[in-house]
Design an enzyme around this catalytic site. Structure first.
Site, PDB file in Angstrom:
ATOM      1  N   GLU A   4     -12.153 -10.207  -3.403  1.00  0.00           N
ATOM      2  CA  GLU A   4     -10.636 -10.296  -3.162  1.00  0.00           C
ATOM      3  C   GLU A   4     -10.188 -11.380  -2.560  1.00  0.00           C
ATOM      4  OE1 GLU A   4      -9.242  -5.807  -2.392  1.00  0.00           O
ATOM      5  OE2 GLU A   4     -11.043  -6.249  -0.742  1.00  0.00           O
ATOM      6  N   HIS A  15       0.952  -1.325   0.064  1.00  0.00           N
ATOM      7  CA  HIS A  15      -0.065   0.103   0.043  1.00  0.00           C
ATOM      8  C   HIS A  15       0.825   1.401  -0.001  1.00  0.00           C
ATOM      9  CE1 HIS A  15      -3.508  -2.424   0.850  1.00  0.00           C
ATOM     10  NE2 HIS A  15      -4.181  -1.838   0.074  1.00  0.00           N
ATOM     11  N   CYS A  18     -10.524  -3.382 -10.372  1.00  0.00           N
ATOM     12  CA  CYS A  18      -9.701  -2.222  -9.976  1.00  0.00           C
ATOM     13  C   CYS A  18      -8.492  -2.274  -9.259  1.00  0.00           C
ATOM     14  CB  CYS A  18     -10.623  -1.383  -8.891  1.00  0.00           C
ATOM     15  SG  CYS A  18     -10.879  -2.395  -7.591  1.00  0.00           S
ATOM     16  N   ASP A  73      -5.282  -8.377  -3.986  1.00  0.00           N
ATOM     17  CA  ASP A  73      -5.721  -9.045  -2.679  1.00  0.00           C
ATOM     18  C   ASP A  73      -6.111 -10.496  -3.410  1.00  0.00           C
ATOM     19  OD1 ASP A  73      -5.004  -8.169  -0.526  1.00  0.00           O
ATOM     20  OD2 ASP A  73      -6.766  -6.557  -0.978  1.00  0.00           O
TER      21      ASP A  73
HETATM   22  C1  PEP Z   1      -7.269  -5.088  -4.614  1.00  0.00           C
HETATM   23  O1  PEP Z   1      -6.927  -5.687  -3.637  1.00  0.00           O
HETATM   24  O2  PEP Z   1      -6.847  -5.346  -5.763  1.00  0.00           O
HETATM   25  C2  PEP Z   1      -7.338  -3.438  -4.268  1.00  0.00           C
HETATM   26  C3  PEP Z   1      -7.786  -2.699  -5.485  1.00  0.00           C
HETATM   27  O3  PEP Z   1      -7.572  -3.055  -2.988  1.00  0.00           O
HETATM   28  P1  PEP Z   1      -6.078  -2.643  -2.394  1.00  0.00           P
HETATM   29  O4  PEP Z   1      -4.963  -2.744  -3.084  1.00  0.00           O
HETATM   30  O5  PEP Z   1      -6.189  -1.238  -1.612  1.00  0.00           O
HETATM   31  O6  PEP Z   1      -6.138  -3.733  -1.198  1.00  0.00           O
HETATM   32 MG    MG Z   2      -7.699  -4.848  -1.809  1.00  0.00          MG
END
Ligand code: PEP
Ligand code: MG
Length: 592
Positions: free
Chosen positions: A435, A193, A506, A459
């Site tokens: 996820e 992140h 996403c 995820d």
């Molecule tokens: C993901 O897990 O693909 C996602 C978009 O959420 P994050 O990257 O914030 O965990």
């Molecule tokens: Mg995620």
């Protein structure tokens, strides 16, 4: 002689400047004693370091106050007070006088003693002070050891390249205010992140360099090339010329962006693709619009709370969500409820240390257990629905019961808003992120309760392949083209289609050109990518045909290995997209 280090490209762009080594850990203090006659000068040295730390904290407090306001700036008060605390000061002085320890060893002993004492307390206020205590140890001990203040960024006179073993999202938030040209770290991955945040802050970054923090020397010149994943220490004339040439090419590409931004995201054979932006900070909405986003596919709201010691109130959140919705009057804005835990820990929540935080108290689980935090967010979100097509999205959902609980909370908050005469749009959409393999396998049940699916591949890949998304050593195993991933994507897309709900992706995978081609082939025609990737992905969309993508996806679905999946896609995309341009960045193993 220049030193070339290759790691993983993490945040695009290229930067050159002097190295600033940021090692946010308590330094090792060698055991040293001093002669009795030197005790007084050691005590003076300790007081000098104390005063220096206080001055630095006051300065940082002032900068934070100007940037974020006085409430946030109070975060530094406990540390300032601790520097004058009799327990700290007298204890350290006693160790110098009675045990003949030098100043750093005496201060370390005293702080470790207090740390042990406070650790036995369970009151959150005391536990909170433990973080302050550790921060103080880092600052004061580095001063006494003659090293740099690890966080002395805001006072820098020239822009720097940050070199560190690794970073965290909360340290990265602070980089926003500092003159940082690039980041190079030993550890980290593209989907950690803090790396996602660095991309949003437009700081070029290369991660997974192994030992750059040991090899780089403070003040040395360095080039960070976030596009190909290379760091050059002590660049020579030849390296510098190449750097300038690449920078000019990037500038020329930036000129093209404005043109691409205005074009439609339509494939060669006429399929319209919803191309939205991922935002980590509300201020990015403007960039997303300028880069041609049709809307916002993922707003990671947890970055509103990281690095703060108080929870953002309903009003502040409402303003952020409303402004984002208003930036896209024609498009949908998917706002994800707080995804805390994993590798994101706000200071005010006192989250427990866990053995496996990514398998722990994270995302929707935290929100459902913290009604005050969650209800405030839901109210702010509901109010924002009056200002645009705001859709609410729940992270890490595994079970229909989680959606039911959220709907029930929403109904209660809707009634309260109605009673207070506050407007909202009752027709808003509530959807879930897919996820986990559990959610993918349970998709047909979830579809009965959700208005849309958004697949979080970052995820989904880590949980399906049992590969920690932040573990550099496993980066090669983190493969979006694993047949298990392709089949799950296909399964979720088919379920969504049958249920008549939108399925989008996403995760970072959507900004990988070959993966975007696969997603189109699986009939996933809504993609959301970090705004800097929008023009490139739009170009890929415009250069391919759905017909070819579908044929390649059919073959990929039958492919037995990741290499076979990649081969099917590379053959399918043919020469419509120049994959070599992306090869370095995505470690695409292209067939010869
Ligand atoms: C993901 O897990 O693909 C996602 C978009 O959420 P994050 O990257 O914030 O965990
Ligand atoms: Mg995620």
């Amino acid at each position: 002689m220049s030193i070339i280090l290759d790691g993983s490209p993490a945040s695009e762009g290229i930067g050159s400047g002097r190295v600033f080594v940021l090692d946010w850990g308590v330094p090792v203090v060698p055991h040293e004693t001093v002669a009795e006659a030197d005790a007084t000068s050691e005590i003076e040295r300790f007081h000098e370091a104390r005063k220096w730390a206080k001055d630095r904290l006051f300065e940082t407090k002032e900068i934070t106050e100007a940037r974020l306001g006085s409430v946030e700036a109070r975060i530094f008060d406990p540390q300032i007070l601790m520097l004058d605390d009799a327990e700290v000061v007298n204890g350290t002085v006693r160790y110098i006088r009675e045990n003949r320890l030098n100043a750093q060893r005496a201060f370390e002993w005293r702080m470790l003693e207090l740390q042990a004492m406070w650790s036995r307390a369970s009151h959150p206020m005391v536990l909170d002070r433990l973080n302050d205590l550790e921060d103080l140890m880092i600052r004061v001990l580095n001063r006494l050891l003659g090293a740099n203040d690890p966080m002395d960024l805001e006072g820098l006179e020239e822009s720097v390249i940050i070199v560190a073993p690794n970073l965290t999202p909360s340290l990265t938030v602070h980089l926003d205010a500092a003159p940082v040209l690039g980041i190079a770290t030993d550890l980290g991955t593209r989907t950690a992140h803090w790396v996602i945040l660095a991309r949003s802050l437009e700081i070029p970054a290369v991660v997974g360099l192994g030992d750059v923090s040991k090899r780089a020397v403070e003040g040395q010149q360095a080039i960070v090339d976030g596009r190909i994943g290379r760091v050059i220490l002590d660049p020579d004339e030849h390296d510098r010329e190449r750097f300038q040439r690449r920078q000019r090419r990037i500038e020329a590409w930036e000129g093209e962006i404005a043109v691409i931004a205005k074009q439609e995201s339509v494939t060669k054979d006429g399929q319209f693709v919803e191309l939205r932006a991922n935002l980590d900070l509300p201020v990015e909405a403007e960039q997303a619009r300028l880069h041609g986003a049709n809307g916002v596919g993922l707003f990671r709201t947890e970055f509103l709370v990281l690095g703060r010691n108080t929870m953002p109130g309903e009003e502040e959140q409402f303003e952020a969500y409303k402004a984002t919705a208003e930036a896209f009057p024609e498009g949908a804005v998917y706002i994800r409820t707080f995804d805390l835990g994993g590798d994101k820990f706000p200071m005010f929540l006192h989250m427990p240390r866990e053995e496996n935080p990514f398998l722990g108290w994270r995302a929707i689980r935290v929100c459902l257990d913290e009604p005050e935090l969650f209800r405030t967010q839901l109210r702010a979100l509901l109010r924002a629905t009056a200002y645009g097509d705001v859709r609410m999205m729940l992270p890490l959902v595994n079970d229909v019961d989680e959606i039911r609980q959220v709907r029930s909370l929403l109904r209660e908050e809707e009634s309260r808003l109605e009673a207070d005469g506050i407007p909202f749009n009752a027709g808003y959409k509530l959807g879930v992120m897919i996820e986990t393999p559990a959610a993918a396998l349970e998709a047909s049940e979830l579809a009965r309760h959700a208005d849309f699916f958004s697949i979080g591949t970052n995820d989904l890949i880590q949980y399906t392949l049992a590969v920690d998304r932040t573990n550099t050593r496993l980066a090669k195993l983190y493969n979006p083209f694993h047949p298990a991933i392709v089949r799950q994507l296909h399964q979720v897309a088919s379920v969504g289609r049958a249920a008549g709900i939108e399925v989008s992706v996403c995760g970072e995978m959507a900004s990988n050109p070959l993966a975007a081609f696969l997603l189109l082939g699986l009939d996933i025609t809504a993609l959301s990518v970090a705004w800097p990737s929008l023009p490139e992905i739009k170009k890929v969309i415009r250069d391919v045909r759905m017909e070819d993508a579908r044929a390649a996806a059919r073959k990929a679905l039958a492919a037995p290995t990741s290499a076979d999946v990649t081969r099917c896609l590379v053959e399918g995309i043919g020469d419509s997209v120049d994959l070599k341009v992306f090869q370095g960045r995505w470690s695409l193993s292209l067939p010869e």
